[in-house]
Design an enzyme around this catalytic site. Structure first.
Site, PDB file in Angstrom:
ATOM      1  N   HIS A  48     -12.804 -16.370 -52.706  1.00 23.11           N
ATOM      2  CA  HIS A  48     -12.375 -17.108 -53.895  1.00 23.11           C
ATOM      3  C   HIS A  48     -13.139 -16.642 -55.126  1.00 23.11           C
ATOM      4  O   HIS A  48     -14.152 -15.960 -55.022  1.00 23.11           O
ATOM      5  CB  HIS A  48     -12.548 -18.617 -53.703  1.00 23.11           C
ATOM      6  CG  HIS A  48     -11.474 -19.224 -52.859  1.00 23.11           C
ATOM      7  ND1 HIS A  48     -11.507 -20.533 -52.461  1.00 23.11           N
ATOM      8  CD2 HIS A  48     -10.338 -18.712 -52.332  1.00 23.11           C
ATOM      9  CE1 HIS A  48     -10.431 -20.803 -51.724  1.00 23.11           C
ATOM     10  NE2 HIS A  48      -9.715 -19.695 -51.633  1.00 23.11           N
ATOM     11  N   ASP A  74     -12.967 -25.696 -54.923  1.00 26.16           N
ATOM     12  CA  ASP A  74     -13.268 -25.667 -53.489  1.00 26.16           C
ATOM     13  C   ASP A  74     -14.189 -26.770 -52.983  1.00 26.16           C
ATOM     14  O   ASP A  74     -14.625 -26.704 -51.837  1.00 26.16           O
ATOM     15  CB  ASP A  74     -13.906 -24.316 -53.127  1.00 26.16           C
ATOM     16  CG  ASP A  74     -12.938 -23.172 -53.240  1.00 26.16           C
ATOM     17  OD1 ASP A  74     -11.729 -23.413 -53.372  1.00 26.16           O
ATOM     18  OD2 ASP A  74     -13.391 -22.013 -53.186  1.00 26.16           O
ATOM     19  N   SER A  99      -4.493 -17.855 -50.584  1.00 22.03           N
ATOM     20  CA  SER A  99      -5.107 -18.610 -51.680  1.00 22.03           C
ATOM     21  C   SER A  99      -5.547 -17.739 -52.855  1.00 22.03           C
ATOM     22  O   SER A  99      -5.789 -18.256 -53.936  1.00 22.03           O
ATOM     23  CB  SER A  99      -6.300 -19.414 -51.169  1.00 22.03           C
ATOM     24  OG  SER A  99      -7.336 -18.550 -50.762  1.00 22.03           O
TER      25      SER A  99
END
EC number: 3.4.21.89
Length: 191
Positions: free
Chosen positions: A92, A133, A53
């Protein structure tokens, strides 16, 4: 008879020395981990990227080094967080940040003469993902709390080194083989 007893005693000493040597290695590794945790102010100062990701910034299997001494996270900063109720680190990028003022807490701290800093809320997204997210967060959670949810900010990495960890978790039989080989090495090692 005495020579046979002396030989058994020597073997027992060697076995005890091997066990103590193994225990020393384990305790040293544990102390190093705890030391790095204290210095970095992170419960998990080293993590492995588990998915794609964050490509192209980080690849699956990259080993990341975290630092959690900063009071605030900036937009664009890459952070690692745990979803409440799950112990899976997610790597992230922060895409949005805002502060939410708690008037009761502010009044209480101001009255006590303590500085008040509004808690920071963060929204994250993987570089290789289309959406943010919010679907990954715990039920009812729209943002991450900087103090509660963030494990640390990425400060460095080594490409591909963590892939061993991924292999061991995806193929449980590999753990057994590795532990067996290590055990045999300890048993048959002679100094």
């Amino acid at each position: 008879m005495l020579s046979a007893l002396g030989g058994n005693l020597s073997n027992a000493r060697q076995s005890i020395a091997q066990v103590l040597n193994f225990a020393l290695v384990l305790s040293t590794a544990f102390m190093l981990w705890k030391g790095v945790s204290i210095v970095s102010n992170s419960s998990s100062p080293i993590v492995v990227v588990l998915s794609g990701s964050m490509e192209p910034a980080f690849q699956r299997g990259d080993l990341l080094f975290l630092w959690n001494r900063g009071e605030r996270a900036e937009v664009g900063e890459i952070v690692v967080y745990n979803v409440r109720g799950k112990d899976i680190p997610i790597v992230h990028r922060v895409v949005r940040s805002y502060t939410e003022e708690d008037k009761k807490l502010k009044a209480k701290k101001t009255k006590a003469g303590l500085p008040y800093v509004a808690p920071q809320k963060l929204l994250t997204k993987g570089d290789n993902n289309l959406a943010d997210d919010t679907e990954l967060y715990a039920r009812g959670q729209e943002f991450l709390d900087r103090k509660e949810d963030i494990v640390g900010s990425v400060r460095g990495y080594i490409p591909g080194v963590g892939y061993v960890t991924i292999m061991l978790s995806e193929h449980p039989w590999l753990k057994t083989v590795l532990l067996g080989v290590m055990g045999l090495m300890v048993v048959f090692q002679r100094e």
